[in-house]
Design a protein around this motif. Structure first.
Motif, PDB file in Angstrom:
ATOM      1  N   ARG A  60       0.764  -1.283   0.240  1.00 40.20           N
ATOM      2  CA  ARG A  60       0.156   0.235   0.856  1.00 40.20           C
ATOM      3  C   ARG A  60       0.861   1.276  -0.047  1.00 40.20           C
ATOM      4  O   ARG A  60       0.769   2.122   0.795  1.00 40.20           O
ATOM      5  N   ALA A  61       2.108   1.038  -0.932  1.00 41.72           N
ATOM      6  CA  ALA A  61       3.121   2.229  -1.279  1.00 41.72           C
ATOM      7  C   ALA A  61       2.067   3.194  -2.087  1.00 41.72           C
ATOM      8  O   ALA A  61       1.685   2.820  -2.565  1.00 41.72           O
ATOM      9  N   PRO A  62       2.835   4.977  -1.579  1.00 38.60           N
ATOM     10  CA  PRO A  62       2.013   5.710  -2.252  1.00 38.60           C
ATOM     11  C   PRO A  62       2.089   5.870  -3.811  1.00 38.60           C
ATOM     12  O   PRO A  62       2.801   6.943  -3.923  1.00 38.60           O
ATOM     13  N   ILE A  63       2.559   4.853  -4.599  1.00 38.52           N
ATOM     14  CA  ILE A  63       3.282   4.808  -6.029  1.00 38.52           C
ATOM     15  C   ILE A  63       2.529   5.124  -7.375  1.00 38.52           C
ATOM     16  O   ILE A  63       1.436   3.921  -6.968  1.00 38.52           O
ATOM     17  N   ASP A  64       2.782   5.781  -8.140  1.00 40.95           N
ATOM     18  CA  ASP A  64       1.772   5.530  -8.832  1.00 40.95           C
ATOM     19  C   ASP A  64       3.388   5.115  -9.863  1.00 40.95           C
ATOM     20  O   ASP A  64       3.702   5.817 -10.095  1.00 40.95           O
ATOM     21  N   PHE A  65       2.832   4.694 -10.964  1.00 37.46           N
ATOM     22  CA  PHE A  65       3.998   4.239 -11.888  1.00 37.46           C
ATOM     23  C   PHE A  65       3.737   4.693 -13.319  1.00 37.46           C
ATOM     24  O   PHE A  65       2.572   4.197 -13.762  1.00 37.46           O
ATOM     25  N   GLU A  66       4.572   4.910 -14.549  1.00 37.91           N
ATOM     26  CA  GLU A  66       5.110   5.697 -15.791  1.00 37.91           C
ATOM     27  C   GLU A  66       5.543   4.687 -15.793  1.00 37.91           C
ATOM     28  O   GLU A  66       6.940   5.150 -16.205  1.00 37.91           O
ATOM     29  N   ASP A  67       4.768   3.997 -16.444  1.00 39.18           N
ATOM     30  CA  ASP A  67       5.490   2.168 -17.808  1.00 39.18           C
ATOM     31  C   ASP A  67       5.997   2.525 -18.652  1.00 39.18           C
ATOM     32  O   ASP A  67       5.614   3.655 -19.495  1.00 39.18           O
ATOM     33  N   ILE A  68       7.219   2.838 -19.218  1.00 39.56           N
ATOM     34  CA  ILE A  68       7.891   2.551 -20.440  1.00 39.56           C
ATOM     35  C   ILE A  68       8.918   1.731 -20.481  1.00 39.56           C
ATOM     36  O   ILE A  68       9.537   0.882 -20.488  1.00 39.56           O
ATOM     37  N   PRO A  69       8.333   1.535 -22.100  1.00 39.49           N
ATOM     38  CA  PRO A  69       8.573  -0.282 -22.488  1.00 39.49           C
ATOM     39  C   PRO A  69       9.816  -0.366 -23.189  1.00 39.49           C
ATOM     40  O   PRO A  69       9.949  -1.088 -24.003  1.00 39.49           O
ATOM     41  N   LEU A  70      10.773  -0.150 -22.379  1.00 40.18           N
ATOM     42  CA  LEU A  70      11.751   0.137 -22.897  1.00 40.18           C
ATOM     43  C   LEU A  70      13.034  -0.981 -22.775  1.00 40.18           C
ATOM     44  O   LEU A  70      12.316  -1.385 -22.079  1.00 40.18           O
TER      45      LEU A  70
ATOM     46  N   HIS B  69       8.943   2.811   6.028  1.00 43.15           N
ATOM     47  CA  HIS B  69       8.325   1.483   7.052  1.00 43.15           C
ATOM     48  C   HIS B  69       7.372   1.007   5.894  1.00 43.15           C
ATOM     49  O   HIS B  69       7.768  -0.739   6.313  1.00 43.15           O
ATOM     50  N   HIS B  70       7.526   1.003   4.185  1.00 42.22           N
ATOM     51  CA  HIS B  70       7.118   0.469   3.488  1.00 42.22           C
ATOM     52  C   HIS B  70       8.108  -0.738   2.695  1.00 42.22           C
ATOM     53  O   HIS B  70       8.029  -1.353   2.900  1.00 42.22           O
ATOM     54  N   CYS B  71       9.475   0.139   2.823  1.00 44.04           N
ATOM     55  CA  CYS B  71      10.378  -0.144   3.206  1.00 44.04           C
ATOM     56  C   CYS B  71      11.097  -1.732   3.790  1.00 44.04           C
ATOM     57  O   CYS B  71      11.489  -2.276   2.598  1.00 44.04           O
ATOM     58  N   SER B  72      10.237  -1.870   4.748  1.00 46.06           N
ATOM     59  CA  SER B  72      11.180  -2.507   6.135  1.00 46.06           C
ATOM     60  C   SER B  72      10.092  -4.469   5.420  1.00 46.06           C
ATOM     61  O   SER B  72      10.695  -5.294   5.860  1.00 46.06           O
ATOM     62  N   ALA B  73       9.388  -3.166   5.749  1.00 39.82           N
ATOM     63  CA  ALA B  73       7.973  -4.339   4.597  1.00 39.82           C
ATOM     64  C   ALA B  73       8.234  -5.432   3.544  1.00 39.82           C
ATOM     65  O   ALA B  73       8.070  -7.062   3.951  1.00 39.82           O
ATOM     66  N   ILE B  74       8.319  -4.360   2.499  1.00 36.49           N
ATOM     67  CA  ILE B  74       9.164  -5.592   1.707  1.00 36.49           C
ATOM     68  C   ILE B  74      10.248  -6.334   1.820  1.00 36.49           C
ATOM     69  O   ILE B  74      10.350  -7.561   1.348  1.00 36.49           O
ATOM     70  N   LYS B  75      11.555  -5.689   2.622  1.00 35.64           N
ATOM     71  CA  LYS B  75      12.302  -6.703   3.007  1.00 35.64           C
ATOM     72  C   LYS B  75      12.113  -8.073   3.292  1.00 35.64           C
ATOM     73  O   LYS B  75      12.795  -9.062   3.272  1.00 35.64           O
ATOM     74  N   ASN B  76      11.658  -7.564   4.928  1.00 37.50           N
ATOM     75  CA  ASN B  76      11.320  -8.735   5.877  1.00 37.50           C
ATOM     76  C   ASN B  76      10.792  -9.620   5.795  1.00 37.50           C
ATOM     77  O   ASN B  76      10.673 -11.110   5.697  1.00 37.50           O
ATOM     78  N   ALA B  77      10.036  -9.505   4.253  1.00 38.54           N
ATOM     79  CA  ALA B  77       8.975  -9.615   3.472  1.00 38.54           C
ATOM     80  C   ALA B  77       9.416 -11.226   2.761  1.00 38.54           C
ATOM     81  O   ALA B  77       9.744 -12.547   2.887  1.00 38.54           O
ATOM     82  N   VAL B  78      10.327 -10.959   2.169  1.00 40.14           N
ATOM     83  CA  VAL B  78      12.059 -11.808   1.067  1.00 40.14           C
ATOM     84  C   VAL B  78      12.222 -12.976   2.094  1.00 40.14           C
ATOM     85  O   VAL B  78      12.291 -13.904   1.865  1.00 40.14           O
TER      86      VAL B  78
END
Length: 390
Positions: A65-75, A324-333
């Motif tokens: 639930r990170a406040p991120i929108d992605f701008e996709d570039i299919p390079l 907090h978002h960073c730690s959640a992803i790292k700990n999950a891995v």
């Protein structure tokens, strides 16, 4: 700009692996959004396993639930054009941050990875190679920061054929950029409470170019008396890394040596799929896997290790102030590997990428509050935040 395409460019459709989200992962619940909205991150697909790994990044970012929108570039090398490349440059400049898969160089006249770094002046590449108990290796107490000058040296792309059968390739080392990367290394060492900086070189042979680099590092070192400084020839460095890697703390070096040393260090702590990398300039940052491996040989086989790119995505969140978002992803891995014993083949397991990522998403869900973590939008800053290096 000179065309980045060869005339015989082949176009190959990228293979994506579908992501089956577990029933325990619910994405419909609304969550906390700070004043100022969301960050927009440029997402560059790359080649090989890049496109499928980018899908896993999106799933993890959404799940935490990170406040991120992605701008996709299919390079990619197969989908490259001058217009698409310029779109990627514009997107990174607009958003200030990107995450990317590595781009192969088979179908382009110049490396698009190098062009991205030079056009955006991403002068520093950083990878942290740290031993982890979840991946047993020969050495158990490694923690090295490898800092690589990212925009000159042998990667200056200045080659020509003087006469038929004789090719010259120019290595460019400048005082200004050498001083800048040296200061960058010492600043990181200072903020991370590191004790030593080692400058890697071949000044015994390339006395002018590498000699200048070492002189600049030595000059900067005098401004940091609490940090030990030493130098080491690159071939000896490789041997010392294999024999006794714990002697190294922070390492700084020109471009080509950085490529070699980064791969050696990554191999010491788990391999190319387990290490994250990042590229920094005064205005922009791009996050990627540490060894810049496209994984063309395993693309579409559902066996790629997503750990490295997930760590890179987590570091990107930390760079944006979302610790907090960073730690959640790292700990999950780490929980996926250590507690659930789910490993891809490169780190001694038999799990597929899909099985690995499903477990990671379930772990992220357990670690993330239903309405998400509290956060504050960071104020735009042109100054690099050394405290966010990891």
């Amino acid at each position: 700009m000179q065309s980045i395409l060869k005339l015989n460019t082949r176009r190959v459709l990228s293979t994506f692996i579908s992501i089956r989200r577990s029933s325990t992962t619910e994405f419909n619940t609304s969550w906390r959004t700070a004043y100022g909205g969301k960050y927009t991150v440029t997402l560059i697909h790359g080649d090989g396993v890049g496109p499928e790994l980018m899908e896993h990044v999106k799933a993890a970012i959404r799940c935490v639930r990170a406040p991120i929108d992605f701008e996709d570039i299919p390079l990619s090398s197969n989908e490259a054009s001058d217009d698409l490349f310029e779109s990627a440059i514009t997107a990174v400049k607009r958003n200030g941050i990107a995450i990317k898969g590595n781009i192969a160089s088979q179908n382009t006249t110049n490396s698009l990875n190098v062009l991205l770094r030079t056009r955006l002046d991403l002068f520093a590449n950083v990878i942290r190679c740290k031993s982890s108990p979840v991946v047993p290796t020969r050495h158990s107490d490694i923690d090295i920061l490898v800092i690589r000058q990212n925009t000159e040296g042998e990667y200056s792309s200045l080659e020509h054929e003087s006469v038929p059968g004789v090719v010259e390739s120019l290595k460019v080392i400048t005082r200004a950029k050498s001083l800048k990367i040296a200061r960058f290394a010492f600043e990181i060492a200072k903020h991370a409470d590191r004790k030593k900086v080692t400058a890697v070189h071949k000044a015994n042979i390339m006395k002018l170019s590498d000699g200048l680099f070492i002189d600049c590092c030595r000059e900067i070192s005098t401004e940091y008396p609490d940090i030990k400084f030493d130098t080491m020839i690159v071939d000896n460095t490789c041997m010392q890394l294999v024999n006794r890697p714990t002697q190294f703390d922070v390492m700084v070096m020109p471009n080509l040596y950085g490529n070699i040393i980064s791969n050696v260090c990554a191999g010491l702590v788990g391999g190319s799929g387990f290490v994250a990398g990042s590229n920094y300039g005064d205005h922009y940052a791009i996050f990627e896997q540490g060894t810049r491996n496209t994984g063309l040989g395993i693309a579409g086989k559902n066996i790629a290790n997503p750990s490295g790119i997930l760590f890179a995505a987590a570091n990107m969140l930390k760079y944006l102030g979302l610790e907090h978002h960073c730690s959640a992803i790292k700990n999950a891995v780490l929980n996926t590997i250590q507690e659930h014993k789910i490993k891809t083949p490169d780190i001694g397991g038999t799990a597929t990428t899909t099985q690995f990522i499903e477990c990671v998403l379930n772990e992220i869900t357990k670690l993330t509050p239903p309405i998400g973590f509290n956060y504050e939008m960071q104020k735009p800053s042109l100054a690099f935040r050394f405290k966010d290096i990891d």
